[in-house]
Design a protein around this motif. Structure first.
Motif, mmCIF file in Angstrom:
data_model
loop_
_atom_site.group_PDB
_atom_site.id
_atom_site.type_symbol
_atom_site.label_atom_id
_atom_site.label_comp_id
_atom_site.label_asym_id
_atom_site.label_seq_id
_atom_site.Cartn_x
_atom_site.Cartn_y
_atom_site.Cartn_z
ATOM 1 N N MET A 31 -22.926 10.722 26.899
ATOM 2 C CA MET A 31 -21.879 11.454 27.588
ATOM 3 C C MET A 31 -20.948 12.103 26.562
ATOM 4 O O MET A 31 -20.898 11.694 25.422
ATOM 5 N N GLU A 32 -20.226 13.087 27.041
ATOM 6 C CA GLU A 32 -19.317 13.805 26.169
ATOM 7 C C GLU A 32 -17.914 13.832 26.773
ATOM 8 O O GLU A 32 -17.755 14.072 27.963
ATOM 9 N N ILE A 33 -16.932 13.607 25.925
ATOM 10 C CA ILE A 33 -15.545 13.754 26.356
ATOM 11 C C ILE A 33 -15.056 15.159 25.989
ATOM 12 O O ILE A 33 -14.120 15.675 26.553
ATOM 13 N N VAL A 34 -15.737 15.763 25.024
ATOM 14 C CA VAL A 34 -15.447 17.146 24.655
ATOM 15 C C VAL A 34 -16.773 17.832 24.389
ATOM 16 O O VAL A 34 -17.675 17.247 23.797
ATOM 17 N N LYS A 35 -16.889 19.045 24.873
ATOM 18 C CA LYS A 35 -18.130 19.807 24.722
ATOM 19 C C LYS A 35 -17.811 21.091 23.969
ATOM 20 O O LYS A 35 -16.837 21.774 24.278
ATOM 21 N N TRP A 36 -18.639 21.399 22.965
ATOM 22 C CA TRP A 36 -18.455 22.642 22.217
ATOM 23 C C TRP A 36 -18.723 23.822 23.144
ATOM 24 O O TRP A 36 -19.685 23.825 23.895
ATOM 25 N N ARG A 37 -17.840 24.794 23.079
ATOM 26 C CA ARG A 37 -17.984 26.012 23.876
ATOM 27 C C ARG A 37 -17.940 27.211 22.945
ATOM 28 O O ARG A 37 -17.246 27.191 21.927
ATOM 29 N N ALA A 38 -18.619 28.264 23.334
ATOM 30 C CA ALA A 38 -18.658 29.485 22.526
ATOM 31 C C ALA A 38 -17.258 30.021 22.245
ATOM 32 O O ALA A 38 -17.000 30.573 21.181
ATOM 33 N N GLU A 39 -16.345 29.831 23.180
ATOM 34 C CA GLU A 39 -14.978 30.349 23.009
ATOM 35 C C GLU A 39 -14.241 29.675 21.851
ATOM 36 O O GLU A 39 -13.205 30.173 21.401
ATOM 37 N N TYR A 40 -14.757 28.560 21.342
ATOM 38 C CA TYR A 40 -14.115 27.874 20.219
ATOM 39 C C TYR A 40 -14.489 28.499 18.870
ATOM 40 O O TYR A 40 -13.882 28.162 17.858
ATOM 41 N N ALA A 41 -15.496 29.365 18.846
ATOM 42 C CA ALA A 41 -15.956 29.952 17.589
ATOM 43 C C ALA A 41 -14.837 30.754 16.928
ATOM 44 O O ALA A 41 -14.131 31.515 17.586
ATOM 45 N N THR A 42 -14.712 30.563 15.617
ATOM 46 C CA THR A 42 -13.635 31.204 14.854
ATOM 47 C C THR A 42 -14.104 32.424 14.069
ATOM 48 O O THR A 42 -13.289 33.077 13.429
ATOM 49 N N LEU A 43 -15.395 32.702 14.054
ATOM 50 C CA LEU A 43 -16.032 33.752 13.252
ATOM 51 C C LEU A 43 -16.281 33.303 11.815
ATOM 52 O O LEU A 43 -16.759 34.084 11.008
ATOM 53 N N LEU A 50 -17.009 3.389 22.665
ATOM 54 C CA LEU A 50 -16.011 2.701 23.489
ATOM 55 C C LEU A 50 -16.514 2.527 24.927
ATOM 56 O O LEU A 50 -16.357 1.466 25.517
ATOM 57 N N LYS A 51 -17.126 3.550 25.466
ATOM 58 C CA LYS A 51 -17.602 3.511 26.857
ATOM 59 C C LYS A 51 -18.698 2.463 27.035
ATOM 60 O O LYS A 51 -18.755 1.791 28.054
ATOM 61 N N GLN A 52 -19.555 2.356 26.031
ATOM 62 C CA GLN A 52 -20.656 1.402 26.120
ATOM 63 C C GLN A 52 -20.250 0.017 25.627
ATOM 64 O O GLN A 52 -21.084 -0.872 25.514
ATOM 65 N N ALA A 105 -19.968 -3.074 19.762
ATOM 66 C CA ALA A 105 -19.254 -4.021 18.913
ATOM 67 C C ALA A 105 -18.045 -3.352 18.267
ATOM 68 O O ALA A 105 -18.068 -2.170 17.935
ATOM 69 N N GLU A 106 -17.005 -4.129 18.100
ATOM 70 C CA GLU A 106 -15.756 -3.635 17.531
ATOM 71 C C GLU A 106 -15.979 -2.929 16.200
ATOM 72 O O GLU A 106 -15.375 -1.886 15.921
ATOM 73 N N GLU A 107 -16.858 -3.472 15.376
ATOM 74 C CA GLU A 107 -17.101 -2.887 14.059
ATOM 75 C C GLU A 107 -17.757 -1.510 14.167
ATOM 76 O O GLU A 107 -17.479 -0.614 13.369
ATOM 77 N N VAL A 108 -18.610 -1.312 15.178
ATOM 78 C CA VAL A 108 -19.249 -0.014 15.392
ATOM 79 C C VAL A 108 -18.190 1.028 15.741
ATOM 80 O O VAL A 108 -18.198 2.144 15.220
ATOM 81 N N VAL A 109 -17.258 0.669 16.595
ATOM 82 C CA VAL A 109 -16.177 1.565 16.994
ATOM 83 C C VAL A 109 -15.272 1.859 15.793
ATOM 84 O O VAL A 109 -14.902 3.014 15.549
ATOM 85 N N GLY A 143 -6.918 -1.359 23.254
ATOM 86 C CA GLY A 143 -6.405 -0.673 24.431
ATOM 87 C C GLY A 143 -6.050 0.794 24.203
ATOM 88 O O GLY A 143 -5.448 1.418 25.068
ATOM 89 N N MET A 144 -6.408 1.335 23.049
ATOM 90 C CA MET A 144 -6.062 2.726 22.772
ATOM 91 C C MET A 144 -7.207 3.670 23.094
ATOM 92 O O MET A 144 -7.055 4.877 22.960
ATOM 93 N N GLY A 145 -8.343 3.176 23.522
ATOM 94 C CA GLY A 145 -9.558 3.959 23.682
ATOM 95 C C GLY A 145 -9.419 5.301 24.358
ATOM 96 O O GLY A 145 -9.462 6.345 23.712
ATOM 97 N N LEU A 146 -9.231 5.312 25.671
ATOM 98 C CA LEU A 146 -9.194 6.565 26.406
ATOM 99 C C LEU A 146 -7.991 7.428 26.033
ATOM 100 O O LEU A 146 -8.159 8.634 25.800
ATOM 101 N N PRO A 147 -6.786 6.878 25.940
ATOM 102 C CA PRO A 147 -5.670 7.731 25.508
ATOM 103 C C PRO A 147 -5.896 8.357 24.130
ATOM 104 O O PRO A 147 -5.561 9.517 23.911
#
Length: 135
Positions: free
Chosen positions: A1-13, A35-37, A40-44, A101-105
């Motif tokens: 899953m993605e919380i942010v997806k690259w979009r063409a409009e983000y291109a800077t040239l 975090l979603k899955q 293990a803490e060390e992986v995050v 507890g800081m994950g999603l924020p």
């Protein structure tokens, strides 16, 4: 899953910077999935560390080229980069110390900062660098 997806409009040239931005997006999504899955803490922690290190690398790269080509928006870029560096370093330190507890924020803040920074600040340098023969 993605919380942010690259979009063409983000291109800077500037292809190099766009690729680095895509890598930051990938790292944010990697952290999100860890975090979603409930990995293990060390992986995050490792995912966050990698994101912090890569963000520093990217900012340094942008700033070096801005200084080299005397980019007129350098001061604002540097100010925003330094502010974000401080924030993400503080967050990383808290995570390293075991604060939870800081994950999603945290992820929402990362996504919003990145997208806003690219669209409102980074996109301004695209034409400048292209006109200098870089990009």
């Amino acid at each position: 899953m993605e919380i942010v997806k690259w979009r063409a409009e983000y291109a800077t040239l500037v292809a190099e910077f766009d690729e680095e931005h895509k890598q930051i997006v990938r790292l944010i999504n990697e952290l999100y999935n860890g975090l979603k899955q409930e990995q293990a803490e060390e992986v995050v922690k490792d995912a966050l560390r990698e994101l912090v290190e890569y963000t520093h690398f990217h900012f340094d790269h942008e700033e070096r080229l801005m200084r080299r080509f005397l980019y007129p928006g350098y001061t604002e870029q540097k100010r925003q980069h330094d502010s974000f560096r401080s924030t993400i370093n503080d967050i990383n330190a808290m995570v390293e110390q075991g604060v939870t507890g800081m994950g999603l924020p945290l992820l929402q803040m990362l996504r919003e900062w990145l997208v806003t920074h690219i669209l409102e600040v980074d996109k301004k340098y695209g034409t400048f660098f292209r006109d200098k023969g870089f990009g």
